[in-house]
Design an enzyme around this catalytic site. Structure first.
Site, mmCIF file in Angstrom:
data_model
loop_
_atom_site.group_PDB
_atom_site.id
_atom_site.type_symbol
_atom_site.label_atom_id
_atom_site.label_comp_id
_atom_site.label_asym_id
_atom_site.label_seq_id
_atom_site.Cartn_x
_atom_site.Cartn_y
_atom_site.Cartn_z
ATOM 1 C CE1 TYR A 143 -3.745 2.419 0.507
ATOM 2 C CE2 TYR A 143 -2.589 3.190 2.466
ATOM 3 C CZ TYR A 143 -3.602 3.343 1.533
ATOM 4 O OH TYR A 143 -4.468 4.406 1.627
ATOM 5 C CG ASP A 231 5.589 3.615 1.023
ATOM 6 O OD1 ASP A 231 5.835 4.201 2.090
ATOM 7 O OD2 ASP A 231 4.461 3.578 0.518
ATOM 8 C CE LYS A 259 0.427 4.727 8.337
ATOM 9 N NZ LYS A 259 0.506 4.027 7.064
HETATM 10 C C1 LIG Z 1 -0.036 4.483 5.674
HETATM 11 C C2 LIG Z 1 0.800 4.262 4.478
HETATM 12 C C3 LIG Z 1 0.783 5.156 3.391
HETATM 13 C C4 LIG Z 1 -0.186 6.299 3.303
HETATM 14 O O1 LIG Z 1 0.027 7.257 4.290
HETATM 15 P P1 LIG Z 1 -1.186 8.244 4.682
HETATM 16 O O2 LIG Z 1 -0.559 9.179 5.657
HETATM 17 O O3 LIG Z 1 -2.273 7.387 5.246
HETATM 18 O O4 LIG Z 1 -1.606 8.931 3.435
HETATM 19 C C5 LIG Z 1 1.682 4.943 2.363
HETATM 20 N N1 LIG Z 1 2.555 3.925 2.388
HETATM 21 C C6 LIG Z 1 2.596 3.031 3.403
HETATM 22 C C7 LIG Z 1 3.601 1.945 3.393
HETATM 23 C C8 LIG Z 1 1.712 3.177 4.467
HETATM 24 O O5 LIG Z 1 1.719 2.275 5.461
#
Ligand SMILES: *Cc1c(COP(=O)(O)O)cnc(C)c1O
Length: 419
Positions: A143, A231, A259
């Site tokens: 994601y 990511d 985060k």
């Molecule tokens: C949570 C998440 C996102 C998206 O971040 P948001 O602040 O919710 O937009 C992107 N990449 C990873 C790996 C994530 O866990």
């Protein structure tokens, strides 16, 4: 009359789609009524009915110090008293960028944004601009936020809803996205701008990279001149001080963060070498901007969080996750319940199967076998809040002491006998 969870959920569903501002919060895949949070402190959240939960959601990662940490609150209060947003640069933006570049070897410049989604979206544009290529590769079950081109085969809430991607995304938007199975190095060609990967997949439950996967991606990207993007929105500043590159010894070209770095306030970031970041406006032709980017409250909270995330803090976090893992596995085994708990340092997952999933297909089989909703509600009844979906990781924080961990394990032992 004080509102109840039930009454608030009824009201919220009238004015907010599904009653929530992010789909995973809706309890859609576990059933029942979400608890509405009144306040949180350390390892606990308290709902509007006054019930206390040991919290393993922790905002899905940002609250790594635990909720309402005094240092974060002091930093936010101090910043707020000096104004909440200026539209002009600040010293704290420089300080947090310096701190991030200091921690992450190979990353020379960062741009601050307001979410992980924005970080990934902007990093993709940068990669395309820097390489002059269109195509991107992502892995099934990873994601990267909800930007159009990255939603296909997304994990987390996308997976919980059983969606392949999303309606409203045009064929054109995903025409340049290639989806590959996680943990298999795809063969690339010179049309590929960037390969996006969660270095530890944490949005299809927790799936660790098999030995050689990240190294193989690095080599294959180098072979065809594609960029490698980690990511690190979950792994960044959670796995260890320098993130996945330090942990695995593989250096990507582009990083995304979110985060943890906002200390619980909205913040994301993406970074790369000076050369690659030189393509970004105002230096180069790749446009990217944000009214609230580098927000003074968010940078203050983020700096406060990073200042407490020392090597010994990571050791503590890993010890906590390990105690939870071992205790829970013992409880499951005693009750004859098949379960695996993949762990990478302080990152921890849970699947009710015999063998650890290694990709999205095996993670889906494990996540959708009907066990998780029953476990989730058993735990919630006993005052332990897990993510309301089988595709999320567990997030013990630095505020979780052995008392909370052991109380959690005791609850698991009770619930396991009912499964
Ligand atoms: C949570 C998440 C996102 C998206 O971040 P948001 O602040 O919710 O937009 C992107 N990449 C990873 C790996 C994530 O866990």
């Amino acid at each position: 009359m004080t509102p109840t969870n039930e009454s608030l959920f009824e009201r919220s569903q009238v004015v907010i789609p599904g009653g929530v501002n992010s789909p995973v919060r809706a309890f859609g895949s576990v059933g029942g009524t979400p608890y509405f949070v009144e306040r949180a402190e350390g390892p606990f959240v308290f709902d509007v009915e006054g019930k206390r939960y040991i919290d393993y959601v922790q905002s899905y990662g940002p609250s790594i110090l635990g909720h309402a940490h005094p240092a974060i609150l002091a930093a936010i209060n101090d910043a707020a008293a000096r104004g909440t947003s200026y539209g002009a640069p600040t010293e704290n933006e420089v300080r947090i960028a310096e701190e991030m570049c200091d921690r992450v070897a190979g990353m020379e410049m960062v741009r601050l944004v307001s979410s992980g989604t924005e970080a990934a979206m902007s990093a993709i544009r940068l990669a395309r601009g820097a390489t002059g290529r269109d195509k991107i590769v992502k892995f099934a079950g990873n994601y990267h936020g909800h930007t159009d081109s990255l939603l296909v085969a997304g994990g987390s809430g996308v997976a919980q809803q059983g969606l392949k991607g999303s309606e409203g995304v045009t064929d054109g938007a995903i025409a340049d996205t290639i989806v590959a199975p996680y943990n298999v190095v795809p063969e690339l060609d010179e049309s590929i701008a960037v390969v996006c990967v969660e270095p530890v997949a944490a949005n299809m439950g927790l799936v660790a990279p098999v030995p050689g996967f990240l190294e193989g991606l690095r080599a294959e990207c180098d072979r065809v001149g594609a960029l490698l993007l980690f990511d690190e929105v979950i792994t960044g500043f959670r796995l260890c001080r320098g993130g996945s590159a330090e942990w695995f010894g593989v250096e990507p070209d582009v990083w995304c963060f979110g985060k943890v770095i906002g200390g619980g306030l909205p913040m994301g970031a993406f970074g790369a070498s000076r050369e690659t970041m030189g393509h970004l406006a105002p230096l180069g032709g790749v446009y990217q901007a944000g009214t609230l980017s580098g927000n003074p409250l968010a940078t203050a909270a983020g700096l406060a969080a990073l200042s407490l995330l020392t090597t010994s803090a990571y050791e503590q976090l890993t010890a906590t996750a390990t105690r939870l893992q071992e205790g829970m596995l013992g409880a499951f085994e005693a009750a004859g319940v098949s379960a695996v708990m993949p762990r990478v340092g302080p990152l921890l997952g849970l699947f009710f199967v015999d063998t650890e999933p290694h990709d999205f297909d095996s993670a889906k089989v494990a996540a959708d076998n009907g066990m998780y909703p029953r476990f989730f509600h058993g735990m919630l009844d006993r005052g332990v809040a897990l993510a309301p979906g089988a595709y999320e990781a567990l997030f013990p924080s630095l505020a979780h002491s052995t008392a909370e961990i052991d109380a959690t394990i005791a609850a698991v032992a009770e619930v396991a006998r009912t499964l």
